[in-house]
Design an enzyme around this catalytic site. Structure first.
Site, mmCIF file in Angstrom:
data_model
loop_
_atom_site.group_PDB
_atom_site.id
_atom_site.type_symbol
_atom_site.label_atom_id
_atom_site.label_comp_id
_atom_site.label_asym_id
_atom_site.label_seq_id
_atom_site.Cartn_x
_atom_site.Cartn_y
_atom_site.Cartn_z
ATOM 1 C CG ASP A 221 -1.901 1.092 1.268
ATOM 2 O OD1 ASP A 221 -2.805 1.078 0.410
ATOM 3 O OD2 ASP A 221 -1.789 1.978 2.135
ATOM 4 C CD GLU B 139 -2.695 2.783 -2.937
ATOM 5 O OE1 GLU B 139 -3.881 3.149 -3.039
ATOM 6 O OE2 GLU B 139 -2.064 2.797 -1.865
#
Length: 469
Positions: A192, A221
């Site tokens: 993330d 991400e």
């Protein structure tokens, strides 16, 4: 590696927890996906799990470590891989580190009076937030002020920013990664907020992961809708950045007709033109939606007169997504028409998967129609995974609303023909002679019907066909 896979994104809190997922492995394998990305299952104070409070334990709301190990083992028995979602850029404010940081520079943007020592705490600290401008990460002209604000600012007030330049913290996360891989058998990691962390530290972490676990695939991400930015992340060692540029193109195209050179399916064509920037475009992860954005069909189905056209757009977009040189990701419930918009709330796009939709008897006619369509596409792709993962691509400029491209690997090929308009459009085979060759007909893998290529034919509104010869 995930080169030939189709990823199915699941939020455990909305899918019955870890054991709920285990109970639905038959359903998922039958659907035709081949890898499961679970949003974080670590201990945290929220249902979404991105504010981790213990990097070595599973949140009891989802299950136990033994449950997670069983999930990985049983998923593998079903031919499914497991991707673990984790966050190194920040932790949750309730993490024990925040009560007493192990070292003075364990966190970014923490006053010296608070960082370290007995009785210190970040719980009430009003620290500065990131500017959310990831351009500074690659901008050759970026000021240090802007760059440091991007990297060192807190993501939100409840998520203190971790200082990965601290070698002991980075070593902690390297060993943590080793532990989860060695003890559970996961197949991949999704990181993330990848660019918000210190780049040198993340590249060192990637090097360590790949040297110790060469078969582990890392997705990052990379939430910037510009291809050069995404490509730069892959150049730095990330296996699969997330293609937000293509996501944006799909998002606009579903509401537009393919007329002007910048509208409709021209947006897909225009985005793919920049694939030369990638180290390996076929390793980039592409998606129509996920847990952080509005679902593809939004709230249009079934409450709007535009619903029938949106369902056609979804089918066409899925067919394109699953045949591009990308690793495709599908958000849970797409196959049964789950909708929602972030304009209402994040939870509106993160609803519980309806148990009734696990069987054909429980689904509505529209849900069954979409489920059959997605299942057919996925099983065809599984059979032809090497063609899509490693084959060449040749695309044609959209002409009179129709977008055409060929995928080819040795003697295998397919031709994707998509009408990007809300009315019918005429396909002219002679324009595509260099990929049709001497073939006089092809078989549409979606309908199973033979299609003559000896004369022009019409495609209905938002219709897509995938021809094999």
């Amino acid at each position: 590696m995930l080169n030939e896979d189709v990823i199915y994104l699941i939020m455990p809190a909305r899918y019955g927890g870890i054991n709920g997922i285990r109970q639905r492995l038959d359903y998922l394998a039958d659907l035709g996906v081949t890898a499961l990305w679970l949003t974080p299952v670590f201990k945290s104070m929220s249902y979404h799990g991105y504010n981790i409070t213990d990097y070595y334990d599973i949140d009891k709301r989802y299950g136990t470590i033994e449950d997670y190990k069983a999930l990985v083992r049983e998923a593998h028995e079903h031919g499914l891989k497991i991707i673990m979602d984790i966050v190194f850029n920040h932790c949750g404010i309730e993490h024990p580190w925040c009560q007493n940081p192990p070292e003075e520079d364990w966190f970014n943007n923490v006053p010296a009076a608070v960082a370290g020592g007995p009785n210190s705490s970040l719980l009430t600290l009003n620290s500065s937030l990131t500017n959310y401008r990831l351009t500074t990460v690659i901008d050759p002209y970026a000021s240090e002020y802007d760059k440091q604000r991007t990297i060192n600012g807190w993501f939100v007030r409840s998520m203190p920013d971790l200082n990965l330049k601290n070698p002991r913290l980075l070593d902690y996360f390297i060993k943590c990664t080793d532990w989860w891989i060695d003890n559970t058998g996961i197949d991949g990691i999704r990181m993330d907020t990848f660019p918000y962390a210190d780049r040198e530290a993340m590249e060192k972490w990637l090097q360590e992961v790949h040297s110790r676990h060469p078969n582990i695939h890392v997705i990052g991400e990379t939430w910037v809708t510009d291809t050069p930015f995404t490509a730069s992340m892959q150049q730095g060692g990330l296996d699969s950045p997330m293609d937000f540029a293509l996501f944006e193109a799909f998002g606009y195209a579903k509401h537009e007709e393919t007329r002007e050179v910048w509208s409709g399916l021209n947006r897909i064509y225009n985005t793919l033109c920049y694939d030369y920037l990638y180290k390996n475009p076929a390793m980039v992860m592409a998606f129509l939606d996920n847990h952080d954005v509005s679902r593809f069909i939004e709230d249009i189905y079934p409450y709007s007169p535009n619903a029938p056209m949106m369902l056609k757009a979804l089918k066409a977009s899925l067919a394109i997504l699953l045949t591009l040189p990308r690793i495709p990701q599908i958000y849970y419930g797409t196959e049964v028409l789950m909708g929602g918009t972030t304009e209402k709330s994040d939870s509106n796009v993160r609803k519980h998967f309806p148990k009734r939709c696990l069987t054909a008897e429980g689904r509505t006619p529209d849900e069954n129609d979409m489920h059959r369509y997605v299942r057919r596409l996925l099983h065809w792709r599984k059979t032809n995974s090497r063609l899509i993962a490693y084959g060449s691509m040749k695309q044609f400029i959209p002409y009179k609303g129709i977008y055409v491209y060929e995928r080819r690997l040795e003697k295998s090929s397919c031709l994707v023909i998509s009408n990007g308009n809300n009315g019918s459009a005429l396909f002219h085979p002679e324009r595509y002679a260099e990929v049709i060759g001497t073939h006089r007909e092809g078989r549409d893998i979606i309908s199973g019907r033979k299609v003559s290529l000896t004369k022009p034919f019409r495609l209905s509104a938002r219709k897509v066909i995938i021809l094999t010869f």
